[in-house]
Scaffold this motif. Structure first.
Motif, PDB file in Angstrom:
ATOM      1  N   GLY A  15       0.273   8.826  -1.589  1.00 40.36           N
ATOM      2  CA  GLY A  15      -0.105   7.536  -1.951  1.00 40.36           C
ATOM      3  C   GLY A  15       1.043   6.724  -1.682  1.00 40.36           C
ATOM      4  N   THR A  16       0.889   5.295  -2.165  1.00 38.78           N
ATOM      5  CA  THR A  16       2.202   4.429  -2.035  1.00 38.78           C
ATOM      6  C   THR A  16       3.198   4.603  -2.598  1.00 38.78           C
ATOM      7  N   ASP A  61      -2.895   9.412   2.119  1.00 37.53           N
ATOM      8  CA  ASP A  61      -3.107   8.020   1.452  1.00 37.53           C
ATOM      9  C   ASP A  61      -4.332   8.075   1.154  1.00 37.53           C
ATOM     10  N   SER A  62      -4.499   7.298  -0.243  1.00 34.80           N
ATOM     11  CA  SER A  62      -5.575   7.741  -1.178  1.00 34.80           C
ATOM     12  C   SER A  62      -6.847   6.822  -0.548  1.00 34.80           C
ATOM     13  N   LYS A  63      -6.834   5.997   0.774  1.00 40.95           N
ATOM     14  CA  LYS A  63      -7.938   5.470   1.104  1.00 40.95           C
ATOM     15  C   LYS A  63      -8.656   6.536   1.907  1.00 40.95           C
ATOM     16  N   ASP A  64      -7.768   7.703   2.105  1.00 41.67           N
ATOM     17  CA  ASP A  64      -8.610   8.982   2.859  1.00 41.67           C
ATOM     18  C   ASP A  64      -9.025   9.989   1.956  1.00 41.67           C
ATOM     19  N   ASP A  96      -5.717   3.127  -4.198  1.00 41.19           N
ATOM     20  CA  ASP A  96      -6.792   2.505  -3.535  1.00 41.19           C
ATOM     21  C   ASP A  96      -8.185   3.140  -4.046  1.00 41.19           C
ATOM     22  N   THR A  97      -8.154   4.447  -4.408  1.00 40.05           N
ATOM     23  CA  THR A  97      -9.132   5.338  -4.975  1.00 40.05           C
ATOM     24  C   THR A  97      -8.900   5.980  -6.305  1.00 40.05           C
ATOM     25  N   LYS A 166      -9.267  -1.303  -9.843  1.00 39.38           N
ATOM     26  CA  LYS A 166      -7.964  -1.937  -9.239  1.00 39.38           C
ATOM     27  C   LYS A 166      -8.753  -3.225  -8.984  1.00 39.38           C
ATOM     28  N   THR A 169      -5.128  -6.900  -4.746  1.00 35.88           N
ATOM     29  CA  THR A 169      -4.699  -6.537  -3.855  1.00 35.88           C
ATOM     30  C   THR A 169      -3.366  -6.273  -3.594  1.00 35.88           C
ATOM     31  N   TYR A 299     -18.338   2.105  -7.694  1.00 33.91           N
ATOM     32  CA  TYR A 299     -17.551   3.132  -6.972  1.00 33.91           C
ATOM     33  C   TYR A 299     -17.501   4.306  -8.074  1.00 33.91           C
TER      34      TYR A 299
END
Length: 315
Positions: A15-16, A61-64, A96-97, A166, A169, A299
């Motif tokens: 993650g970030t 990366d939590s988008k993935d 993100d997730t 979340k 942005t 989600y």
């Protein structure tokens, strides 16, 4: 009698919070998941005196985020929760997730000890990185006597993982819990609780024991002006098993899209209605032809439907 356990296990997933950029002023063009969890902990003086263990479960990366990480993470959390000396667990995660992972973990484990997800909106290399304070506060919550459930700690607010979402942005205070509001706040190293800790009945790890390649296929579709049913019909033809529609208002769906969703439901696809509204949930009506999702966001509803389909296979 309250437990005297003090050990906290910190599980890293990337993650970030573990991200870096070439320039300290860059808070957008960074790469997530670059630093290991041990190095993140070592950089926080306030954690040096705490009895901690660290473990790198994933580096993404939590988008993935994917099913294999979910499965591994749930298993490692369950393993450490069973240890008598462990007071609680912290999981570092991308923003993100985070809400999806948190919801899944609460439904699977409903732990009697705290499992605290934390994250950051700025990379570790930023001039004013938010990750170190979030991680420090998350450990404080994980050691709180009587705390329980899967929680999320960001910008000083403690949320139930079943409710958190979340909502922005970019700003540091990027998470909320919709109508419900936070469970507590961390203020100057002290916890101020507002509501009871989450309860729930655990589905158990057996719900996600299947090979991830065999997990059901659940998708999200959207109702909007000019919507039609082509995407739903295509998904049905190629084997989708569940659909969550992000509906307008109180679960209303464009008539052309609704017709296709009813066809999919008749063909054996599980179909639920959620809402694109930022707050509230879909209130069911007696004449509903498509059931309303009870989870708060599309989600989370997708995760819930996935778990129900998985559980039905094992029944």
């Amino acid at each position: 009698m309250q437990s005297k356990a003090k050990q906290v296990v910190i599980l890293g997933t990337g993650g970030t919070i573990a991200g870096t950029a070439a320039q300290a002023a860059d808070t957008v063009g960074y790469r997530a998941a670059q630093l290991g969890i041990a190095s993140l902990v070592e950089a926080i003086p306030g954690l040096l005196a705490c009895p901690l263990e660290t473990e790198q479960v994933a580096q993404v990366d939590s988008k993935d985020m994917g099913f294999s990480v979910w499965q591994a993470l749930a298993r490692r959390i369950a393993h450490h929760l069973a240890r008598e000396e462990v007071a609680g667990i912290v999981v570092t995660h991308g923003t993100d997730t985070l809400e999806e992972t948190g919801y899944l973990l609460q439904r699977l484990l409903a732990p009697a000890k705290p499992v605290v997800l934390t994250a950051a909106m700025r990379p570790a290399s930023a001039l004013q990185a938010d990750g170190p304070q979030n991680l420090l506060d998350a450990v404080l919550v994980a050691r709180e006597p009587g705390a329980r459930g899967v929680l999320a700690l960001l910008a000083g607010a403690v949320h139930s993982a079943a409710e958190v979402r979340k909502s922005h942005t970019y700003r540091l205070d990027a998470f909320c819990s919709g109508d419900a509001g936070p469970l507590a706040y961390v203020e100057a190293g002290q916890l101020r609780r507002l509501r009871d800790w989450p309860q729930g009945e655990a589905l158990g790890l057996q719900a996600v024991a299947a090979d991830v390649a065999d997990w059901p296929w659940v998708e999200i579709v959207s109702s909007h002006s000019g919507a039609d049913g082509r995407a739903v019909r295509a998904l049905t033809r190629i084997g989708v098993q569940g659909l969550v529609v992000t509906a307008t208002g109180n679960g209303t769906v464009h008539e052309d899209l609704e017709a296709a969703l009813l066809e999919a439901q008749a063909a054996g696809v599980r179909v639920w209605r959620s809402t694109r509204c930022a707050e509230g949930r879909v209130l069911p009506r007696p004449d509903d032809m498509l059931p309303a999702a009870q989870a708060g966001t599309p989600y989370k509803a997708r995760v819930e439907l996935l778990l129900q389909l998985l559980s039905a296979r094992g029944a």
